[in-house]
Design an enzyme around this catalytic site. Structure first.
Site, PDB file in Angstrom:
ATOM      1  N   GLN A 144       0.870  -1.186   0.000  1.00  0.00           N
ATOM      2  CA  GLN A 144       0.000   0.000   0.000  1.00  0.00           C
ATOM      3  C   GLN A 144       0.896   1.221   0.000  1.00  0.00           C
ATOM      4  O   GLN A 144       1.899   1.255   0.694  1.00  0.00           O
ATOM      5  CB  GLN A 144      -0.851  -0.036   1.275  1.00  0.00           C
ATOM      6  N   THR A 145       0.552   2.201  -0.798  1.00  0.00           N
ATOM      7  CA  THR A 145       1.375   3.406  -0.763  1.00  0.00           C
ATOM      8  C   THR A 145       0.566   4.619  -1.167  1.00  0.00           C
ATOM      9  O   THR A 145      -0.397   4.511  -1.916  1.00  0.00           O
ATOM     10  CB  THR A 145       2.575   3.282  -1.717  1.00  0.00           C
ATOM     11  N   ARG A 146       0.999   5.756  -0.673  1.00  0.00           N
ATOM     12  CA  ARG A 146       0.428   7.005  -1.159  1.00  0.00           C
ATOM     13  C   ARG A 146       1.559   7.922  -1.596  1.00  0.00           C
ATOM     14  O   ARG A 146       1.358   9.109  -1.820  1.00  0.00           O
ATOM     15  CB  ARG A 146      -0.437   7.659  -0.073  1.00  0.00           C
ATOM     16  N   GLY A 161       5.776  -0.854   6.576  1.00  0.00           N
ATOM     17  CA  GLY A 161       7.036  -0.122   6.661  1.00  0.00           C
ATOM     18  C   GLY A 161       7.076   0.838   7.829  1.00  0.00           C
ATOM     19  O   GLY A 161       6.312   0.715   8.787  1.00  0.00           O
ATOM     20  N   ARG A 162       7.967   1.787   7.693  1.00  0.00           N
ATOM     21  CA  ARG A 162       8.141   2.791   8.741  1.00  0.00           C
ATOM     22  C   ARG A 162       6.984   3.786   8.697  1.00  0.00           C
ATOM     23  O   ARG A 162       6.560   4.212   7.635  1.00  0.00           O
ATOM     24  CB  ARG A 162       9.455   3.525   8.471  1.00  0.00           C
ATOM     25  N   ASP A 163       6.479   4.144   9.874  1.00  0.00           N
ATOM     26  CA  ASP A 163       5.404   5.135  10.006  1.00  0.00           C
ATOM     27  C   ASP A 163       4.256   4.859   9.025  1.00  0.00           C
ATOM     28  O   ASP A 163       3.760   5.771   8.364  1.00  0.00           O
ATOM     29  CB  ASP A 163       5.946   6.559   9.804  1.00  0.00           C
ATOM     30  N   ALA A 192       0.949   4.612   7.271  1.00  0.00           N
ATOM     31  CA  ALA A 192      -0.311   5.376   7.367  1.00  0.00           C
ATOM     32  C   ALA A 192      -0.249   6.502   8.395  1.00  0.00           C
ATOM     33  O   ALA A 192      -1.273   7.001   8.839  1.00  0.00           O
ATOM     34  CB  ALA A 192      -1.503   4.456   7.658  1.00  0.00           C
ATOM     35  N   HIS A 249      11.570   1.959  -1.625  1.00  0.00           N
ATOM     36  CA  HIS A 249      10.336   1.172  -1.771  1.00  0.00           C
ATOM     37  C   HIS A 249      10.567  -0.021  -2.691  1.00  0.00           C
ATOM     38  O   HIS A 249      10.086  -1.123  -2.446  1.00  0.00           O
ATOM     39  CB  HIS A 249       9.215   2.001  -2.404  1.00  0.00           C
ATOM     40  N   HIS A 307      10.357   5.379  -4.559  1.00  0.00           N
ATOM     41  CA  HIS A 307      11.784   5.631  -4.594  1.00  0.00           C
ATOM     42  C   HIS A 307      12.512   4.296  -4.488  1.00  0.00           C
ATOM     43  O   HIS A 307      11.889   3.267  -4.290  1.00  0.00           O
ATOM     44  CB  HIS A 307      12.173   6.598  -3.473  1.00  0.00           C
TER      45      HIS A 307
END
Ligand SMILES: [Zn+2]
Length: 395
Positions: free
Chosen positions: A196-198, A290-292, A294, A205, A202
């Protein structure tokens, strides 16, 4: 299909009406009281109807709502972390009676679905803000939205009569849970990891996705294209970044790129777990956290989401989280890695703040190839006059 992971709660909900059923519902809707949906509730309606939010069949009633807020479970005990609710003003709610059907309208006034109003109830916004978002500050976009909403929630099952169309570029990438499941089955993927990404992609990722793909049969790249806060990178730019990245750097037969038409809440750990459960409904067996995840601002610790996942029994979640620490390019290693794999000092790591990325792009400079693939950098460059988030882009 039998080899695919079971949907959350055991059954994939599907309440999209078609043919005569839809015609009848639309004809009846003319006589019904009406409620206008906003971008968030419209997206929730559609995701409920296609089963992305299985086992939910509609907007939450009081018992589900309370239990989710306080215990991160639905009333029958199934793990669930975010309230999915429909709010109206107290005045509007006075006109509506429990037991009646209500027509749901999109922003242009078209009927898009029907709610069977089972209950209407008041809710405590402060309580929701603290439990879900861990703050009641208005500068948190999730809390801000909560404070804008009406004071009464309407619970009940929904049916969808009209699909909303995404902008045409996204429409080609929109797949319902039943469709992604069919593709996974057809490709004989038994293990599928969801991402999931917003953010635009890079190197960090890409590294994380490829580490996961080394162990899995397939990868679902599932960027969120619903409502986000204004300074997030526009979905169209992000999608273009993914298109070129998949085309140039991924084995396309092992990757499915699709869009997730959900709205961001920025609820940090609770939303990360929600994203995982939703991807399980799309057929994923694993999910990258991942880190932080959402998160936003400094409201959540960078790895708080991992603790929340670990709080539950894996069998109960069904989907397995894959925890990834923040990745970076290390000049000494000559490769992307993370604190788990690279022993070197951070001065050897290539990391750029959002501000620095913006400066480079505005000056017409290419982003360092250790940070971003040139094809992706080119797209970001074309878009460089947009507004950047001031936080680090390398989330
Ligand atoms: Zn290193």
């Amino acid at each position: 299909m039998s080899e695919l992971i079971k949907p959350h709660g055991g059954r994939l909900v599907h309440t999209v009406l078609a043919g005569e059923e839809r015609d009848a519902a639309e004809a009846r809707a003319g006589e019904l009281k009406k409620i206008a949906l906003n971008a968030r509730t419209l997206s929730d309606l559609e995701l409920l109807a296609v089963g992305a939010f299985s086992p939910l069949e509609g907007f939450m009633g009081k018992e589900d709502y309370e239990r989710v807020i306080h215990e991160t479970r639905l009333r029958y005990g199934v793990v669930w972390t975010l309230p999915i609710t429909l709010a109206v003003s107290s005045d509007e709610s006075k006109e509506l009676s429990e037991g009646e059907e209500i027509a749901l309208l999109d922003s242009s006034g078209e009927v898009v679905g029907v709610l069977l109003l089972e209950e209407k109830f008041h809710y405590d916004k402060k309580e929701e803000a603290w439990n879900v978002y861990k703050t009641d500050e208005d500068k948190h976009p999730g809390v801000w939205y909560l404070h804008q909403r009406g004071d009464t929630l309407l619970g009940g099952k929904i049916r969808l009569t009209r699909r909303s169309l995404l902008p045409s570029r996204f429409e080609n990438y929109k797949l319902d849970p039943a469709e992604t499941r069919a593709i996974f089955a057809q490709r004989s993927w038994r293990t599928v990891v969801g991402f999931q990404t917003r953010n635009p992609i890079h190197r960090s990722h890409e590294y994380i996705q490829k580490c996961a793909l080394e162990l899995m049969d397939g990868l679902l790249i599932h960027p969120l294209v619903g409502k986000t806060k204004l300074d997030d990178i526009p979905s169209e730019i992000r999608l273009r970044c993914y298109e070129v990245l998949v085309e140039h750097y991924f084995p396309t037969q092992r990757v499915l790129l699709s869009v997730f038409p959900g709205a961001m809440r920025y609820a940090g750990p609770r939303e990360a777990l929600f994203h995982a459960i939703v991807r399980k409904n799309y057929g994923c067996t694993h999910f990258i956290v991942g880190r932080d995840a959402a998160g936003i601002g400094g409201y959540y610790g960078p790895y708080d989401a991992w603790d929340l996942f670990n709080h539950f029994d894996r069998d109960e979640l069904g989907i397995t989280p894959l925890f990834f620490a923040e990745a970076f390019y290390c000049q000494k290693c000559g490769a992307v890695g993370s604190a788990k794999t690279c022993p070197h000092d951070s001065r050897h790591h290539v990391a750029l703040s959002g501000t620095r990325v913006r400066e480079l792009l505005q000056l017409g400079n290419a982003l360092p190839p250790e940070f971003t693939r040139p094809e992706v950098g080119e797209i970001l460059g074309e878009w460089s006059r947009g507004e950047w988030d001031d936080g680090p882009v390398r989330e």
